[in-house]
Design a protein around this motif. Structure first.
Motif: not given
Length: 284
Positions: A148, A180-182
């Motif tokens: 991302e 995915a968040g990290r």
């Protein structure tokens, strides 16, 4: 393509050593800085934003290579500190020698060529932001997920180590990516497998750059659309390529030594390839 592993300080030495004289470069030649870009894509993968951030000086460049936020100084997730830790993936944005010779002759062409290479670097970063992946999930059950956010540093050089005109960019994709968040590690195998696409994107971006082509034409030059050579300067590139001459001398020395040891024999293609590899690596 180079997969860089090792200390961040050594990475700084690496880009500063790609020069003709020690006082010519400090990171990017003449500026002391590396450009920094951040590419973000939404979770659906439909929107890409490429931002130019504050340039990196020597100190912030080392931190960036090590996996720390350039503005915050905070580690991007759990970082490895051993000598085998992957720091970045690098590709070189360059072109035939004739483009650099034309740039050395005409300041207007130099500016247009630099802009075309900048465009190529941006195209590559954007493409990787849409295609690079990382791994997520527990060990043994990991899956590939799209990134991302990625960051890139661009270091500009104007000459080769031998001092020849050679305008090129070191485009470095940081190994720490967000998904995915990290923060996670970039899947370098996938990037390596994309090398042909990356090279094609870079070549096409420079070749189709309207400013570069228009400026060349205004000075009486034309491009070979297959190879990207400036046609009118192609006969003169040998005189501006000390590295080429060095390699040729090295090959001749290898051949002369071999023929002295094998009178009456002729070298085969495999042997000639080995001479080429030796000649290239000698004093690299």
């Amino acid at each position: 393509m180079k997969i860089y592993r090792g200390p961040a300080g050594a990475a700084r030495d690496y880009v500063e050593a790609d020069r003709s004289r020690a006082d010519d470069y400090y990171l990017a030649e003449g500026s002391g800085l590396a450009q920094r870009f951040v590419a973000r894509r939404d979770i659906a993968g439909e929107t890409l934003v490429l931002e130019r951030k504050l340039d990196l000086d020597g100190e912030t460049y080392e931190k960036w290579v090590a996996g720390y936020g350039a503005e915050t100084g905070v580690a991007k997730g759990r970082l490895r500190n051993d000598d085998q830790a992957v720091r970045f993936v690098e590709v070189t944005v360059n072109g035939p020698k004739t483009g650099s010779v034309a740039a050395a002759l005409h300041p207007e062409i130099a500016a247009a060529y630099d802009a075309a290479q900048d465009r190529a670097a941006a195209e590559i970063v954007g493409w990787l932001a849409g295609h690079a992946t990382t791994r997520a999930g527990p060990r043994g059950r990991q899956v590939q997920v799209p990134v991302e956010e990625i960051e890139a540093a661009v270091v500009r050089h104007f000459t080769s180590r031998a001092g020849d005109p050679h305008r090129h960019l070191h485009l470095q994709i940081n190994a720490r990516v967000f998904a995915a968040g990290r923060w996670r590690g970039l899947h370098t195998v996938g990037v390596r497998d994309s090398l042909e696409a990356i090279n094609g994107i870079g070549h096409a971006a420079v070749m189709t750059d309207p400013g570069f082509r228009t400026t060349l034409a205004a000075h009486g030059y034309s491009l070979d659309d297959q190879r990207g050579e400036v046609v009118e300067l192609a006969p003169y590139t040998g005189a501006f390529s000390a590295r080429t001459r060095q390699i040729e001398i090295n090959i001749d020395r290898c051949e002369a030594q071999w023929r002295g040891e094998h009178p009456g024999e002729e070298p085969g293609p495999a042997l000639r390839q080995s001479w080429d590899r030796r000649a290239w690596s000698d004093a690299r």
